[in-house]
Design a protein around this motif. Structure first.
Motif, PDB file in Angstrom:
ATOM      1  N   HIS A   1      15.897 -15.943  16.895  1.00 31.52           N
ATOM      2  CA  HIS A   1      14.796 -16.413  16.035  1.00 31.52           C
ATOM      3  C   HIS A   1      13.401 -15.626  16.989  1.00 31.52           C
ATOM      4  O   HIS A   1      13.218 -16.798  18.088  1.00 31.52           O
TER       5      HIS A   1
ATOM      6  N   GLN B   1      10.399 -15.277  16.726  1.00 32.26           N
ATOM      7  CA  GLN B   1       9.077 -16.049  16.863  1.00 32.26           C
ATOM      8  C   GLN B   1       9.072 -17.349  17.794  1.00 32.26           C
ATOM      9  O   GLN B   1       8.078 -17.512  18.005  1.00 32.26           O
TER      10      GLN B   1
ATOM     11  N   PHE C   1       1.052 -22.848   9.948  1.00 34.97           N
ATOM     12  CA  PHE C   1       2.236 -22.059   8.964  1.00 34.97           C
ATOM     13  C   PHE C   1       1.553 -20.742   8.376  1.00 34.97           C
ATOM     14  O   PHE C   1       2.469 -19.674   8.607  1.00 34.97           O
TER      15      PHE C   1
ATOM     16  N   ILE D   1       1.455 -17.930  10.858  1.00 35.80           N
ATOM     17  CA  ILE D   1       2.657 -17.494  11.435  1.00 35.80           C
ATOM     18  C   ILE D   1       3.343 -16.650  10.357  1.00 35.80           C
ATOM     19  O   ILE D   1       3.825 -15.530  10.649  1.00 35.80           O
ATOM     20  N   GLY D   2       3.023 -17.127   8.969  1.00 36.81           N
ATOM     21  CA  GLY D   2       3.520 -16.157   8.084  1.00 36.81           C
ATOM     22  C   GLY D   2       5.036 -16.316   7.533  1.00 36.81           C
ATOM     23  O   GLY D   2       5.432 -16.375   6.539  1.00 36.81           O
ATOM     24  N   HIS D   3       5.895 -15.841   8.337  1.00 38.75           N
ATOM     25  CA  HIS D   3       7.356 -15.729   8.409  1.00 38.75           C
ATOM     26  C   HIS D   3       8.144 -16.113   9.605  1.00 38.75           C
ATOM     27  O   HIS D   3       7.558 -15.955  10.606  1.00 38.75           O
ATOM     28  N   LEU D   4       9.389 -16.611   9.136  1.00 35.40           N
ATOM     29  CA  LEU D   4      10.279 -16.669  10.524  1.00 35.40           C
ATOM     30  C   LEU D   4      11.311 -16.177   9.966  1.00 35.40           C
ATOM     31  O   LEU D   4      12.086 -15.862   9.005  1.00 35.40           O
ATOM     32  N   ASP D   5      12.046 -15.369  11.198  1.00 35.74           N
ATOM     33  CA  ASP D   5      13.145 -14.366  11.116  1.00 35.74           C
ATOM     34  C   ASP D   5      14.402 -15.083  11.963  1.00 35.74           C
ATOM     35  O   ASP D   5      14.334 -15.551  13.018  1.00 35.74           O
TER      36      ASP D   5
END
Length: 460
Positions: free
Chosen positions: A304, A306, A353, A356-360
């Motif tokens: 992950h 981020q 949040f 941050i925008g998105h989590l991969d």
């Protein structure tokens, strides 16, 4: 007549005093605001309230806290210095009983002036003697015996074990045997002797509070649940390190400087190299097995990048509880030091949040990072194999930092050692572990000197 009847007291520094107040027929009494009542169990004097407004039969609940008394082992290292940064913001919450500062005498001098510890332990007697001349009101100790003394001091409420390597194991056990809670930032303690440490903690009613961000996250996700059997799976996240998007050939040619340039975390050199090889995730799986009692097959690693979700817990009903936060070690350090309270301290800004925008999320590549699988296999084998894994890895990492081997060679060294040493499931005591550890280290250094001494990377 006034009768005060204590009904409840919690352990150590956070105390809840519930008082049944029975007043005489007169609505007033001789106690005014600012009068004090002494809690004799801890010897503390607590400001009390004005009784003139209380009526017959009222139950008064009063909560108060004293400064938590802490010893930090490894105060000049990465975790130790960050812990002191946390404490510097929350000075009224903590009292430093002792520091162990290794051989960094200059930083030790600054820490003594700032935090006024009662005792300080250094690696060398000569360094202790130098500082003893400067600080006459501080007791100085040195070496392994000094570590054991400061760790086992029953004046402590909590010992933060932030030293690196196997040196943290014996002081941790000494603290546990004296009933002192542990904030654990030392991986080797559980990797080398997890069964022994956790058994002693249970026998002595001692809390083991994990400081690693991943284990702290899991602890926060499950500690309110009374039955660990509700948990189906632990999900440990990994940033992926500096070579997540690089090829195996790039990893084989990686320099020390490239390896130490972690994209997210500020850590010591050894653990930063472990992060680059994903050995740190393998060691964390072994730690999680001991901390939480979850089988290896039910512990998953997910990359992950981020580093916002620090780990998660999946329950049997399908619910997943994750702990999120900014990628700062100050947060899990403060959680462990302040537990069970949550207070506003250093770097506790809100998580945005939208920003941050998105989590991969990705599956780790064990071909690029074979150390992860080696660690999992060693953990499953049990016995002394995790000790061998840890010893071989440490010696290989030190050799890489000294530019004797290449980064990818670390996994080759570990695999050869695990294939050549004998395992034993019959671990009698800590001395057995240390003897085996020394044997593996000697063999590992010999292997590196004979097979890698040319400085040419065997992995190329």
């Amino acid at each position: 007549m006034l009768v005060l009847r204590p009904l409840l007291k919690l352990k150590k520094t956070t105390l809840h005093l519930c008082l049944f107040v029975r007043l005489a027929s007169s609505p007033t009494n001789d106690f005014g605001y600012g009068d004090r009542v002494t809690h004799f169990a801890k010897g503390s004097v607590v400001p009390f309230v004005n009784f003139s407004d209380l009526y017959r039969g009222l139950v008064l609940s009063y909560t108060f806290s004293m400064a938590k008394k802490i010893t930090i082992l490894g105060s000049t290292g990465s975790i130790g210095t960050q812990a002191l940064e946390v404490i510097s913001v929350l000075r009224n919450e903590f009292e430093i009983i002792a520091l162990s500062a290794g051989s960094n005498i200059e930083l030790a001098r600054t820490q003594i002036k700032t935090f006024n510890p009662k005792k300080v332990c250094l690696s060398l007697e000569a360094d202790a003697a130098i500082l003893a001349k400067e600080f006459g009101d501080v007791e100085f100790l040195y070496g392994d015996e000094g570590l054991l003394e400061v760790a086992s001091n029953k004046e402590n409420d909590l010992v933060l074990v932030a030293v690196s390597g196997k040196i943290g194991l014996k002081p941790t056990i000494a603290a546990i045997e004296n009933g002192i809670d542990i904030a654990l930032a030392n991986k080797e303690t559980l990797v080398m002797a997890g069964e022994i440490v956790m058994k002693k903690a249970k026998e002595n009613n001692v809390l083991i509070l994990p400081v690693d961000s991943e284990h702290s996250a899991i602890y926060q996700c499950i500690h309110d649940y009374k039955n660990i059997k509700d948990v189906r799976k632990l999900i440990i996240t990994a940033s992926g390190g500096p070579f997540r998007n690089r090829s195996i050939e790039d990893i084989k040619k990686a320099t020390v400087d490239e390896t130490l340039a972690h994209p997210k975390w500020n850590m010591g050199k050894k653990i930063t190299v472990d992060s680059a090889t994903l050995m740190n995730k393998g060691l964390e799986i072994i730690e999680a097995y001991h901390l939480f009692g979850i089988n290896y097959d039910n512990i998953e690693v997910v990359v992950h990048p981020q580093s916002i979700i620090h780990s998660a817990v999946e329950y049997h009903d399908g619910s997943v509880v994750a702990q999120m936060g900014l990628p700062s070690m100050h947060i899990p350090i403060q959680f462990a030091l302040s537990y069970p309270r949550r207070v506003e301290g250093i770097k506790t800004d809100s998580l945005d949040f939208v920003q941050i925008g998105h989590l991969d999320f990705e599956t780790p590549d064990t071909e690029k990072f074979p150390c992860l699988k080696l660690a999992i296999d060693a953990g499953k084998a049990g016995g002394l194999y995790p000790v061998a894994l840890n010893a071989a890895n440490e010696e290989a990492v030190f050799a890489f930092l000294d530019k004797k081997i290449c980064l990818y060679d670390i996994s080759i060294v570990i695999e050869r050692m695990l294939n050549n040493v004998k395992n034993s499931l019959n671990i009698l005591d800590i001395e057995d572990i240390f003897e085996y550890d020394m044997e593996v280290r000697t063999l590992t250094r010999e292997l590196i000197a004979t097979s890698f001494g040319s400085g040419i990377c065997k992995s190329r």
